[in-house]
Write an enzyme that holds these catalytic residues in place. Structure first.
Site, PDB file in Angstrom:
ATOM      1  N   LYS A  12       2.408  -5.539   8.559  1.00 35.70           N
ATOM      2  CA  LYS A  12       1.850  -4.178   8.586  1.00 35.70           C
ATOM      3  C   LYS A  12       0.883  -3.964   9.769  1.00 35.70           C
ATOM      4  O   LYS A  12       0.446  -4.941  10.398  1.00 35.70           O
ATOM      5  CB  LYS A  12       1.146  -3.905   7.252  1.00 35.70           C
ATOM      6  CG  LYS A  12       2.098  -3.878   6.056  1.00 35.70           C
ATOM      7  CD  LYS A  12       1.359  -3.391   4.809  1.00 35.70           C
ATOM      8  CE  LYS A  12       2.261  -3.379   3.594  1.00 35.70           C
ATOM      9  NZ  LYS A  12       1.586  -2.788   2.416  1.00 35.70           N
ATOM     10  N   TYR A  52       9.011   4.506   1.512  1.00 42.81           N
ATOM     11  CA  TYR A  52       8.204   4.300   0.303  1.00 42.81           C
ATOM     12  C   TYR A  52       8.490   5.352  -0.772  1.00 42.81           C
ATOM     13  O   TYR A  52       7.639   5.590  -1.628  1.00 42.81           O
ATOM     14  CB  TYR A  52       6.720   4.323   0.649  1.00 42.81           C
ATOM     15  CG  TYR A  52       6.149   2.997   1.131  1.00 42.81           C
ATOM     16  CD1 TYR A  52       6.366   1.812   0.432  1.00 42.81           C
ATOM     17  CD2 TYR A  52       5.332   2.938   2.257  1.00 42.81           C
ATOM     18  CE1 TYR A  52       5.796   0.609   0.844  1.00 42.81           C
ATOM     19  CE2 TYR A  52       4.764   1.738   2.680  1.00 42.81           C
ATOM     20  CZ  TYR A  52       5.005   0.579   1.965  1.00 42.81           C
ATOM     21  OH  TYR A  52       4.430  -0.609   2.368  1.00 42.81           O
ATOM     22  N   PHE A  60      -1.616   7.161  -4.341  1.00 45.11           N
ATOM     23  CA  PHE A  60      -1.876   6.569  -3.023  1.00 45.11           C
ATOM     24  C   PHE A  60      -0.743   6.805  -2.024  1.00 45.11           C
ATOM     25  O   PHE A  60      -0.784   6.315  -0.898  1.00 45.11           O
ATOM     26  CB  PHE A  60      -2.163   5.062  -3.161  1.00 45.11           C
ATOM     27  CG  PHE A  60      -1.091   4.263  -3.878  1.00 45.11           C
ATOM     28  CD1 PHE A  60       0.034   3.798  -3.209  1.00 45.11           C
ATOM     29  CD2 PHE A  60      -1.226   3.974  -5.232  1.00 45.11           C
ATOM     30  CE1 PHE A  60       1.006   3.059  -3.869  1.00 45.11           C
ATOM     31  CE2 PHE A  60      -0.247   3.231  -5.905  1.00 45.11           C
ATOM     32  CZ  PHE A  60       0.872   2.769  -5.218  1.00 45.11           C
ATOM     33  N   ARG A  88       7.671 -13.204  -2.406  1.00 45.83           N
ATOM     34  CA  ARG A  88       6.604 -12.574  -3.205  1.00 45.83           C
ATOM     35  C   ARG A  88       5.517 -13.593  -3.560  1.00 45.83           C
ATOM     36  O   ARG A  88       4.335 -13.280  -3.546  1.00 45.83           O
ATOM     37  CB  ARG A  88       7.184 -11.896  -4.437  1.00 45.83           C
ATOM     38  CG  ARG A  88       8.052 -10.695  -4.052  1.00 45.83           C
ATOM     39  CD  ARG A  88       8.568  -9.935  -5.233  1.00 45.83           C
ATOM     40  NE  ARG A  88       7.506  -9.243  -5.961  1.00 45.83           N
ATOM     41  CZ  ARG A  88       6.893  -8.150  -5.521  1.00 45.83           C
ATOM     42  NH1 ARG A  88       7.214  -7.614  -4.364  1.00 45.83           N
ATOM     43  NH2 ARG A  88       5.948  -7.580  -6.251  1.00 45.83           N
ATOM     44  N   ASN A 115      -2.990  -4.755   3.407  1.00 40.76           N
ATOM     45  CA  ASN A 115      -2.720  -6.075   2.821  1.00 40.76           C
ATOM     46  C   ASN A 115      -1.724  -6.891   3.650  1.00 40.76           C
ATOM     47  O   ASN A 115      -1.091  -7.810   3.146  1.00 40.76           O
ATOM     48  CB  ASN A 115      -2.297  -5.946   1.345  1.00 40.76           C
ATOM     49  CG  ASN A 115      -1.012  -5.161   1.161  1.00 40.76           C
ATOM     50  OD1 ASN A 115      -0.452  -4.639   2.115  1.00 40.76           O
ATOM     51  ND2 ASN A 115      -0.540  -5.087  -0.071  1.00 40.76           N
ATOM     52  N   HIS A 118       4.417  -6.608   3.615  1.00 42.10           N
ATOM     53  CA  HIS A 118       5.230  -6.021   2.536  1.00 42.10           C
ATOM     54  C   HIS A 118       6.441  -6.917   2.330  1.00 42.10           C
ATOM     55  O   HIS A 118       6.965  -7.479   3.295  1.00 42.10           O
ATOM     56  CB  HIS A 118       5.720  -4.616   2.921  1.00 42.10           C
ATOM     57  CG  HIS A 118       6.804  -4.098   2.015  1.00 42.10           C
ATOM     58  ND1 HIS A 118       6.532  -3.466   0.825  1.00 42.10           N
ATOM     59  CD2 HIS A 118       8.163  -4.179   2.113  1.00 42.10           C
ATOM     60  CE1 HIS A 118       7.687  -3.161   0.229  1.00 42.10           C
ATOM     61  NE2 HIS A 118       8.688  -3.581   0.990  1.00 42.10           N
ATOM     62  N   GLU A 129      16.280  -1.869   1.515  1.00 43.00           N
ATOM     63  CA  GLU A 129      15.247  -1.920   2.560  1.00 43.00           C
ATOM     64  C   GLU A 129      15.785  -2.528   3.857  1.00 43.00           C
ATOM     65  O   GLU A 129      15.425  -2.090   4.951  1.00 43.00           O
ATOM     66  CB  GLU A 129      14.026  -2.700   2.048  1.00 43.00           C
ATOM     67  CG  GLU A 129      13.325  -1.951   0.912  1.00 43.00           C
ATOM     68  CD  GLU A 129      12.065  -2.648   0.415  1.00 43.00           C
ATOM     69  OE1 GLU A 129      11.769  -3.775   0.853  1.00 43.00           O
ATOM     70  OE2 GLU A 129      11.367  -2.033  -0.423  1.00 43.00           O
TER      71      GLU A 129
HETATM   72  P1  CMP Z   1       3.478  -2.882  -0.610  1.00 41.87           P
HETATM   73  O1  CMP Z   1       3.976  -4.191  -1.118  1.00 41.87           O
HETATM   74  O2  CMP Z   1       3.768  -2.526   0.784  1.00 41.87           O
HETATM   75  O3  CMP Z   1       4.037  -1.699  -1.562  1.00 41.87           O
HETATM   76  C1  CMP Z   1       3.338  -0.486  -1.731  1.00 41.87           C
HETATM   77  C2  CMP Z   1       1.958  -0.530  -1.160  1.00 41.87           C
HETATM   78  O4  CMP Z   1       1.073   0.453  -1.655  1.00 41.87           O
HETATM   79  C3  CMP Z   1       1.291  -1.829  -1.526  1.00 41.87           C
HETATM   80  O5  CMP Z   1       1.891  -2.890  -0.793  1.00 41.87           O
HETATM   81  C4  CMP Z   1      -0.167  -1.534  -1.184  1.00 41.87           C
HETATM   82  O6  CMP Z   1      -0.495  -1.840   0.147  1.00 41.87           O
HETATM   83  C5  CMP Z   1      -0.250  -0.004  -1.350  1.00 41.87           C
HETATM   84  N1  CMP Z   1      -1.168   0.417  -2.413  1.00 41.87           N
HETATM   85  C6  CMP Z   1      -2.246   1.189  -2.234  1.00 41.87           C
HETATM   86  N2  CMP Z   1      -2.879   1.416  -3.412  1.00 41.87           N
HETATM   87  C7  CMP Z   1      -2.181   0.756  -4.356  1.00 41.87           C
HETATM   88  C8  CMP Z   1      -2.334   0.601  -5.760  1.00 41.87           C
HETATM   89  N3  CMP Z   1      -3.338   1.159  -6.430  1.00 41.87           N
HETATM   90  N4  CMP Z   1      -1.424  -0.152  -6.424  1.00 41.87           N
HETATM   91  C9  CMP Z   1      -0.373  -0.727  -5.745  1.00 41.87           C
HETATM   92  N5  CMP Z   1      -0.181  -0.611  -4.403  1.00 41.87           N
HETATM   93  C10 CMP Z   1      -1.081   0.123  -3.712  1.00 41.87           C
END
Ligand code: CMP
Length: 136
Positions: A12, A52, A60, A88, A115, A118, A129
């Site tokens: 990311k 997404y 969010f 994962r 984070n 992904h 994806e």
């Molecule tokens: P990702 O695995 O990319 O999938 C969706 C993303 O939403 C997740 O990682 C997080 O970076 C983001 N995100 C932001 N807020 C939340 C939340 N409350 N719960 C889960 N994912 C979140």
């Protein structure tokens, strides 16, 4: 019996911005993943919204799409046995604060949004994806 799978991984914007892509790619390699496809791209907000879409009802969603399109990302197809689940495990919990020691999100993640990585959450989504970024 062999169970070779492919999964989609994204490094990311927060990690690319900190120039962590080679270090993270090395983590995949030492953990047995083969990087079979890879490209560095900068997607639009509209593309992020498509990617997404499963999260479109979440509070969010807007921030998430704005964030993923805020800078360059590295998208990869990773391959190994049990790639979806093993990726994962290697990434750790979504929230870096809750991720186990040694996981990518614990090591590199800044916040639940930033984070760092992904990964597809199922084989079905992995196919969708991978096609999203690599169908040509
Ligand atoms: P990702 O695995 O990319 O999938 C969706 C993303 O939403 C997740 O990682 C997080 O970076 C983001 N995100 C932001 N807020 C939340 C939340 N409350 N719960 C889960 N994912 C979140």
């Amino acid at each position: 019996m062999s169970n070779t799978e492919q999964t989609l991984s994204i490094i990311k914007p927060d990690a690319v911005e900190r120039n962590l892509q080679d270090e993270i790619k090395n983590e995949f390699k030492i953990n047995g993943f083969e990087i079979v496809k890879e490209k560095k791209i900068h997607i639009s907000k509209q593309e992020a919204e498509k990617f997404y879409k499963v999260h479109e009802t979440k509070p969010f969603y807007n921030n998430l799409c704005a964030y993923l399109s805020s800078g360059p990302i590295v998208v990869m197809t990773l391959q190994k046995e049990n790639a979806v689940l093993d990726n994962r495990k290697l990434m750790g919990a979504t929230n870096p604060d809750q991720a186990e020691e040694g996981t990518l999100r614990k090591k590199y993640g800044i916040s639940i949004d930033k984070n760092s990585v992904h990964g597809s959450d199922s084989n079905e989504n992995a196919k969708i994806e991978i096609d999203f970024f690599f169908k040509d």
